[in-house]
Motif scaffolding. Sequence first.
Motif, PDB file in Angstrom:
ATOM      1  N   ALA A 137       0.838  -1.202   0.000  1.00 53.97           N
ATOM      2  CA  ALA A 137       0.000   0.000   0.000  1.00 53.97           C
ATOM      3  C   ALA A 137       0.873   1.253   0.000  1.00 53.97           C
ATOM      4  CB  ALA A 137      -0.933   0.001   1.213  1.00 53.97           C
ATOM      5  N   GLY A 138       1.981   1.208   0.725  1.00 54.22           N
ATOM      6  CA  GLY A 138       2.917   2.343   0.743  1.00 54.22           C
ATOM      7  C   GLY A 138       3.503   2.582  -0.641  1.00 54.22           C
ATOM      8  N   ILE A 139       3.768   1.513  -1.367  1.00 51.67           N
ATOM      9  CA  ILE A 139       4.297   1.637  -2.733  1.00 51.67           C
ATOM     10  C   ILE A 139       3.255   2.293  -3.641  1.00 51.67           C
ATOM     11  CG2 ILE A 139       5.001   0.297  -4.784  1.00 51.67           C
ATOM     12  CD1 ILE A 139       6.370  -1.665  -2.761  1.00 51.67           C
ATOM     13  N   MET A 140       1.995   1.859  -3.516  1.00 51.34           N
ATOM     14  CA  MET A 140       0.945   2.458  -4.348  1.00 51.34           C
ATOM     15  C   MET A 140       0.833   3.962  -4.052  1.00 51.34           C
ATOM     16  SD  MET A 140       0.153  -0.099  -6.152  1.00 51.34           S
ATOM     17  CE  MET A 140      -1.066   0.623  -7.216  1.00 51.34           C
ATOM     18  N   GLU A 141       0.953   4.305  -2.785  1.00 50.40           N
ATOM     19  CA  GLU A 141       0.857   5.727  -2.402  1.00 50.40           C
ATOM     20  C   GLU A 141       2.005   6.531  -3.029  1.00 50.40           C
ATOM     21  OE1 GLU A 141      -0.976   6.515   1.085  1.00 50.40           O
ATOM     22  OE2 GLU A 141      -0.871   8.627   0.535  1.00 50.40           O
ATOM     23  N   MET A 142       3.184   5.935  -3.068  1.00 49.32           N
ATOM     24  CA  MET A 142       4.336   6.621  -3.695  1.00 49.32           C
ATOM     25  C   MET A 142       4.094   6.824  -5.185  1.00 49.32           C
ATOM     26  SD  MET A 142       8.069   5.485  -2.306  1.00 49.32           S
ATOM     27  CE  MET A 142       7.909   3.782  -2.565  1.00 49.32           C
ATOM     28  N   LEU A 143       3.563   5.765  -5.833  1.00 48.47           N
ATOM     29  CA  LEU A 143       3.278   5.874  -7.280  1.00 48.47           C
ATOM     30  C   LEU A 143       2.271   7.005  -7.515  1.00 48.47           C
ATOM     31  CD1 LEU A 143       2.962   2.095  -8.345  1.00 48.47           C
ATOM     32  CD2 LEU A 143       4.933   3.591  -8.644  1.00 48.47           C
ATOM     33  N   HIS A 144       1.228   7.045  -6.686  1.00 48.30           N
ATOM     34  CA  HIS A 144       0.212   8.094  -6.859  1.00 48.30           C
ATOM     35  C   HIS A 144       0.838   9.474  -6.671  1.00 48.30           C
ATOM     36  CE1 HIS A 144      -2.871   4.894  -5.404  1.00 48.30           C
ATOM     37  NE2 HIS A 144      -2.564   4.739  -6.667  1.00 48.30           N
ATOM     38  N   SER A 145       1.680   9.597  -5.658  1.00 45.25           N
ATOM     39  CA  SER A 145       2.172  10.942  -5.355  1.00 45.25           C
ATOM     40  C   SER A 145       3.132  11.434  -6.440  1.00 45.25           C
ATOM     41  CB  SER A 145       2.783  11.015  -3.964  1.00 45.25           C
ATOM     42  OG  SER A 145       4.044  10.470  -4.011  1.00 45.25           O
ATOM     43  N   TYR A 146       3.669  10.522  -7.241  1.00 44.72           N
ATOM     44  CA  TYR A 146       4.509  10.941  -8.383  1.00 44.72           C
ATOM     45  C   TYR A 146       3.738  10.848  -9.708  1.00 44.72           C
ATOM     46  CZ  TYR A 146       8.708  11.566  -5.616  1.00 44.72           C
ATOM     47  OH  TYR A 146       9.632  12.049  -4.708  1.00 44.72           O
ATOM     48  N   ASP A 147       2.393  10.746  -9.592  1.00 42.00           N
ATOM     49  CA  ASP A 147       1.525  10.679 -10.784  1.00 42.00           C
ATOM     50  C   ASP A 147       1.935   9.565 -11.743  1.00 42.00           C
ATOM     51  OD1 ASP A 147      -0.229  12.720 -10.103  1.00 42.00           O
ATOM     52  OD2 ASP A 147       1.170  14.251 -10.832  1.00 42.00           O
ATOM     53  N   ILE A 148       2.349   8.448 -11.205  1.00 37.95           N
ATOM     54  CA  ILE A 148       2.706   7.312 -12.058  1.00 37.95           C
ATOM     55  C   ILE A 148       1.453   6.447 -12.210  1.00 37.95           C
ATOM     56  CG2 ILE A 148       4.144   5.234 -12.274  1.00 37.95           C
ATOM     57  CD1 ILE A 148       6.233   6.837 -10.505  1.00 37.95           C
ATOM     58  N   ASP A 149       0.954   6.386 -13.440  1.00 40.33           N
ATOM     59  CA  ASP A 149      -0.305   5.698 -13.707  1.00 40.33           C
ATOM     60  C   ASP A 149      -0.024   4.219 -13.986  1.00 40.33           C
ATOM     61  OD1 ASP A 149      -2.940   5.325 -14.183  1.00 40.33           O
ATOM     62  OD2 ASP A 149      -2.961   6.283 -16.165  1.00 40.33           O
ATOM     63  N   VAL A 150      -0.787   3.361 -13.338  1.00 41.32           N
ATOM     64  CA  VAL A 150      -0.581   1.918 -13.486  1.00 41.32           C
ATOM     65  C   VAL A 150      -1.448   1.347 -14.616  1.00 41.32           C
ATOM     66  CG1 VAL A 150      -0.892  -0.290 -12.272  1.00 41.32           C
ATOM     67  CG2 VAL A 150       0.053   1.672 -11.051  1.00 41.32           C
ATOM     68  N   ASP A 151      -2.536   2.032 -14.914  1.00 42.57           N
ATOM     69  CA  ASP A 151      -3.541   1.548 -15.863  1.00 42.57           C
ATOM     70  C   ASP A 151      -2.915   1.115 -17.194  1.00 42.57           C
ATOM     71  OD1 ASP A 151      -5.812   1.332 -17.608  1.00 42.57           O
ATOM     72  OD2 ASP A 151      -6.918   2.568 -16.172  1.00 42.57           O
ATOM     73  N   GLY A 152      -3.109  -0.150 -17.535  1.00 37.39           N
ATOM     74  CA  GLY A 152      -2.636  -0.672 -18.819  1.00 37.39           C
ATOM     75  C   GLY A 152      -1.136  -0.936 -18.885  1.00 37.39           C
ATOM     76  N   LYS A 153      -0.422  -0.666 -17.781  1.00 35.83           N
ATOM     77  CA  LYS A 153       1.038  -0.851 -17.799  1.00 35.83           C
ATOM     78  C   LYS A 153       1.394  -2.312 -17.569  1.00 35.83           C
ATOM     79  CE  LYS A 153       2.140   3.517 -18.179  1.00 35.83           C
ATOM     80  NZ  LYS A 153       2.044   4.432 -17.039  1.00 35.83           N
ATOM     81  N   ASN A 154       2.552  -2.658 -18.115  1.00 36.62           N
ATOM     82  CA  ASN A 154       3.094  -3.983 -17.886  1.00 36.62           C
ATOM     83  C   ASN A 154       3.827  -3.961 -16.540  1.00 36.62           C
ATOM     84  OD1 ASN A 154       3.495  -6.534 -18.736  1.00 36.62           O
ATOM     85  ND2 ASN A 154       4.909  -6.025 -20.389  1.00 36.62           N
ATOM     86  N   CYS A 155       3.273  -4.628 -15.542  1.00 37.25           N
ATOM     87  CA  CYS A 155       3.848  -4.583 -14.188  1.00 37.25           C
ATOM     88  C   CYS A 155       4.444  -5.942 -13.852  1.00 37.25           C
ATOM     89  CB  CYS A 155       2.770  -4.264 -13.157  1.00 37.25           C
ATOM     90  SG  CYS A 155       1.875  -2.743 -13.499  1.00 37.25           S
ATOM     91  N   VAL A 156       5.696  -5.959 -13.430  1.00 40.63           N
ATOM     92  CA  VAL A 156       6.330  -7.217 -13.049  1.00 40.63           C
ATOM     93  C   VAL A 156       6.782  -7.112 -11.597  1.00 40.63           C
ATOM     94  CG1 VAL A 156       8.248  -8.809 -13.503  1.00 40.63           C
ATOM     95  CG2 VAL A 156       7.053  -7.720 -15.420  1.00 40.63           C
ATOM     96  N   VAL A 157       6.387  -8.111 -10.805  1.00 42.99           N
ATOM     97  CA  VAL A 157       6.794  -8.170  -9.400  1.00 42.99           C
ATOM     98  C   VAL A 157       7.716  -9.379  -9.267  1.00 42.99           C
ATOM     99  CG1 VAL A 157       5.985  -8.426  -7.021  1.00 42.99           C
ATOM    100  CG2 VAL A 157       4.541  -7.242  -8.697  1.00 42.99           C
ATOM    101  N   ILE A 158       8.919  -9.166  -8.725  1.00 42.85           N
ATOM    102  CA  ILE A 158       9.772 -10.329  -8.433  1.00 42.85           C
ATOM    103  C   ILE A 158       9.616 -10.626  -6.946  1.00 42.85           C
ATOM    104  CG2 ILE A 158      12.011 -11.439  -8.799  1.00 42.85           C
ATOM    105  CD1 ILE A 158      12.899  -9.054 -10.443  1.00 42.85           C
ATOM    106  N   GLY A 159       9.123 -11.815  -6.639  1.00 42.73           N
ATOM    107  CA  GLY A 159       8.835 -12.203  -5.257  1.00 42.73           C
ATOM    108  C   GLY A 159       7.353 -12.480  -5.092  1.00 42.73           C
TER     109      GLY A 159
END
Length: 282
Positions: A141-163
């Motif tokens: 949740a903290g990561i999502m908040e950081m993305l929002h505060s830098y206006d980084i939009d996740v919609d339609g993006k290719n997201c890869v999580v290692i772990g």
Amino acid sequence: MTIIDGKKVSALVKEQVAEETKLLKAKGIIPGLAVILVGDDPASRVYVNNKKKACEEVGFKSEEFKLPADTTQEELLNLVYELNDRNDINGILCQLPLPKGLDENAVIEAISPLKDVDAFHKQNVGRIMIGDYDFLPCTPAGIMEMLHSYDIDVDGKNCVVIGRSNIVGKPMGMLLLHENGTVTICHSHTKNLKEITSKADILVAAIGVAKFVKSDMIKDGAVVIDVGMNRDENGKLCGDVDFEEVKDKCSFITPVPGGVGPMTIATLMKNTLKAAKLQNNA
Ligand code: NAP
């Protein structure tokens, strides 16, 4: 390239929590967090101290329960039950990992879901899965908040999580999915890891291996989020990403320290505030 400032964003989150806490206090409600630490793992000690410090900053009451490493399962569970019953304690967290011989899952399940500010209880995990939740796990949740505060939009993006841990990787994938990312979760059995990560618009590394992610694993212009907290060969704190090697290829990158870590704690404060409000109908 922008270095995401987790300290700055977390300070803003804590300021907001402190403001709301003032309003609650005016109604006679003081949010209370109980932190249980079993044994004397030095890293856990540091995390617990940071959490206590954050509670002071936002105006919460925090109570630490330091138990010896030879605490029995029954003693630990009895403490959790006692805290579940206390009205002045709104959030309970048991610092993991627990010493060998203690059953982490049993402890997580013993914490009342209403006081589960880490959002590890299976009832809360299930609610996150269907998108109807009170608490989100602090690190994702903290990561999502950081993305929002830098206006980084996740919609339609290719997201890869290692772990794929229950604490970070799996819920991280779920939160990115909730915001319409196309999510791939990788782990130690993943074939052609480099091929997958180099297609990521947003890459989250939650592996626990110092400087694992190198520049040939990154797409040009990627957003790179480093969850890792490791020690390098000189004993210096470092992440799962080789920051120096990777940084110039990224559009955004989080440093270690000063990235995800402070956001995790700020989200814990948010969750504890929410728990206090829910428990008091405030
Ligand atoms: P974990 O439970 O040990 O999980 C690590 C994950 O990485 C596992 O899913 C594992 O795969 C995968 N992995 C290990 N080696 C790999 C490899 N060579 N290739 C691909 N995947 C690999 O760790 P965690 O609790 O999620 O924590 C991860 C890191 O984040 C640690 O450094 C931890 O200290 C840090 N952390 C930081 C914060 C913070 O607030 N900053 C919070 C929590 C954790 P398998 O499942 O196949 O074994």
